[in-house]
Design a protein around this motif. Structure first.
Motif, short mmCIF file in Angstrom:
data_model
loop_
_atom_site.label_atom_id
_atom_site.label_comp_id
_atom_site.label_asym_id
_atom_site.label_seq_id
_atom_site.Cartn_x
_atom_site.Cartn_y
_atom_site.Cartn_z
N GLU A 7 0.83 -1.20 0.00
CA GLU A 7 0.00 0.00 0.00
C GLU A 7 0.87 1.25 0.00
N GLN A 8 0.42 2.24 -0.74
CA GLN A 8 1.08 3.54 -0.78
C GLN A 8 0.01 4.59 -1.02
N SER A 9 0.28 5.81 -0.60
CA SER A 9 -0.69 6.87 -0.84
C SER A 9 0.02 8.12 -1.34
N PHE A 10 -0.77 8.99 -1.95
CA PHE A 10 -0.25 10.29 -2.38
C PHE A 10 -1.39 11.28 -2.34
N ASP A 11 -1.05 12.54 -2.15
CA ASP A 11 -2.02 13.63 -2.11
C ASP A 11 -1.90 14.44 -3.38
N SER A 12 -3.03 14.70 -4.02
CA SER A 12 -2.99 15.52 -5.22
C SER A 12 -4.36 16.11 -5.48
N ALA A 13 -4.35 17.10 -6.36
CA ALA A 13 -5.59 17.75 -6.80
C ALA A 13 -5.86 17.32 -8.24
N HIS A 14 -7.13 17.37 -8.60
CA HIS A 14 -7.51 17.09 -9.98
C HIS A 14 -8.89 17.66 -10.23
N PHE A 15 -9.35 17.53 -11.43
CA PHE A 15 -10.73 17.84 -11.80
C PHE A 15 -11.08 16.93 -12.96
N LEU A 16 -12.36 16.73 -13.16
CA LEU A 16 -12.80 15.89 -14.27
C LEU A 16 -13.41 16.79 -15.34
N ALA A 17 -12.64 17.00 -16.39
CA ALA A 17 -13.08 17.86 -17.49
C ALA A 17 -14.39 17.34 -18.07
N GLY A 18 -15.33 18.24 -18.25
CA GLY A 18 -16.61 17.88 -18.85
C GLY A 18 -17.60 17.26 -17.89
N GLU A 97 0.75 15.99 -16.33
CA GLU A 97 -0.20 15.86 -17.43
C GLU A 97 -0.34 14.36 -17.74
N LEU A 98 -1.57 13.88 -17.71
CA LEU A 98 -1.86 12.46 -17.89
C LEU A 98 -2.50 12.20 -19.25
N GLU A 99 -2.28 11.03 -19.77
CA GLU A 99 -2.90 10.61 -21.02
C GLU A 99 -4.31 10.10 -20.80
N PHE A 100 -4.76 10.08 -19.55
CA PHE A 100 -6.08 9.56 -19.22
C PHE A 100 -6.77 10.51 -18.24
N ARG A 101 -8.10 10.38 -18.17
CA ARG A 101 -8.88 11.16 -17.22
C ARG A 101 -8.54 10.67 -15.81
N PRO A 102 -8.19 11.57 -14.88
CA PRO A 102 -7.70 11.15 -13.56
C PRO A 102 -8.82 10.66 -12.63
N THR A 103 -9.36 9.49 -12.96
CA THR A 103 -10.35 8.84 -12.12
C THR A 103 -9.68 7.68 -11.38
N ALA A 104 -10.32 7.22 -10.32
CA ALA A 104 -9.78 6.07 -9.58
C ALA A 104 -9.71 4.84 -10.49
N GLU A 105 -10.72 4.69 -11.36
CA GLU A 105 -10.73 3.54 -12.27
C GLU A 105 -9.52 3.57 -13.20
N ASN A 106 -9.25 4.72 -13.79
CA ASN A 106 -8.11 4.82 -14.71
C ASN A 106 -6.78 4.68 -13.99
#
Length: 140
Positions: A7-18, A97-106
């Protein structure tokens, strides 16, 4: 079948475009990543005798990947204007910058793929966006 969970964790901000709702705005999470690897047999030689892999090696590798996202703004590629990115850079903010939408699933699939490419037999990856909500990715 033997399985190890790291297990590992990290703190970050994001938003889901659209996204029409709260998650369309910038917000933060303590992302919690649980990586489960598996092995049919334990190693029989040297220092790793009786182990699938050395916990500390696996833990260090997961931490190295998670640290890339820690205290950063996670941005899906091509969802912000270039001048916004320039302003963030000018202010000294850290973003990824990610190539995918920053969701938990992705993120679950992303970590699964990364560790599979490193040669691990990954059973599953779970990514918690909140203490009560997680996404799981597995190929079996």
């Amino acid at each position: 079948m033997y399985q190890l969970t790291i297990e590992q964790s990290f703190d970050s901000a994001h938003f889901l475009a659209g996204y029409q709702g709260k998650c369309g705005n910038i917000h933060g999470h303590r992302w919690r990543v649980l990586l489960v690897i598996q092995e049919e047999k334990l190693k029989e030689e040297q220092q790793q005798r009786g182990m699938c892999v050395d916990f500390s090696t696996l833990k260090d590798e997961l931490k190295e990947v998670a640290d890339q996202y820690d205290h950063s703004f996670l941005i899906e590629k091509d969802t912000l204007k270039e001048r916004t990115l320039e302003a963030l850079k000018e202010e000294g903010f850290s973003w990824v910058e990610l190539e995918f939408r920053p969701t938990a699933e992705n993120f679950a699939k992303h970590f699964y793929d990364l560790f599979s490419q490193k040669g691990y037999d990954v059973a599953r990856v779970q990514v918690y966006e909140t203490p009560n909500n997680c996404a799981t990715y597995t190929e079996s």
